[in-house]
Design a protein around this motif. Structure first.
Motif, short mmCIF file in Angstrom:
data_model
loop_
_atom_site.label_atom_id
_atom_site.label_comp_id
_atom_site.label_asym_id
_atom_site.label_seq_id
_atom_site.Cartn_x
_atom_site.Cartn_y
_atom_site.Cartn_z
N GLN A 129 0.83 -1.21 0.00
CA GLN A 129 0.00 0.00 0.00
C GLN A 129 0.86 1.26 0.00
N GLU A 132 2.18 1.64 -3.50
CA GLU A 132 1.11 2.07 -4.40
C GLU A 132 0.80 3.56 -4.27
N LYS A 139 0.80 1.09 -11.69
CA LYS A 139 0.22 -0.24 -11.50
C LYS A 139 1.20 -1.08 -10.70
N LEU A 140 0.69 -1.89 -9.79
CA LEU A 140 1.51 -2.81 -9.02
C LEU A 140 0.76 -4.13 -8.95
#
Length: 146
Positions: A129, A132, A139-140
């Motif tokens: 998180q 991100e 994008k992950l």
């Protein structure tokens, strides 16, 4: 309350569809079939079921449970984005094993990072998180968890 996005569940209590998706993915990975249609037919599931679950069902390697994670990124071509990702992994005691980066195309680059998570100081979900939230991480995706 635990807000983890991932669970480890004995497959014995899950519907068969999840194991069949794993089987289909393995057939595709090992080139035993030519495509998704052939893979889904071989394991007895619909293509729609395969596509619904394929990005959410993984196996854990019994020999290295919880040791390594492979993350795939789409990063914007801005100075410092990859450095910020690596910094978050590092400050949380992740040990980078490999980094593969493609040349940027249309101002975005694909990057895969494998790192050891045996000594991480936070939950993997929290680290993900945090990554991100970095400006430039478009994008992950978790490709593997071993």
């Amino acid at each position: 309350m635990n807000n983890s996005r991932f669970l480890v569940i004995d497959k014995e209590i899950l519907p068969d569809i999840f194991e069949k998706v794993i089987e289909a993915k393995e057939l595709l990975r090992t080139n035993q079939v030519k495509g998704v249609t052939e893979a889904t037919k071989a394991v007895g599931i619909s293509r729609s079921a395969f596509y619904k679950y394929k990005d959410y069902v993984y196996t854990l390697s019994d020999s290295n449970v919880g040791k390594k994670v492979t993350l795939s990124f789409l990063l914007s071509h801005q100075a410092g984005v990859l450095s910020n990702v690596l910094h978050i992994i590092s400050v949380n005691n992740g040990n980078i094993l490999t980094i593969n980066q493609d040349s940027p195309i249309n101002n975005f680059a694909n990057v895969n990072i494998i790192f050891d998570i045996t000594e991480i100081s936070k939950k993997l979900d929290d680290i993900i998180q945090e990554i991100e939230s970095i400006d430039g991480v478009e994008k992950l995706e978790i490709l593997a968890l071993e």
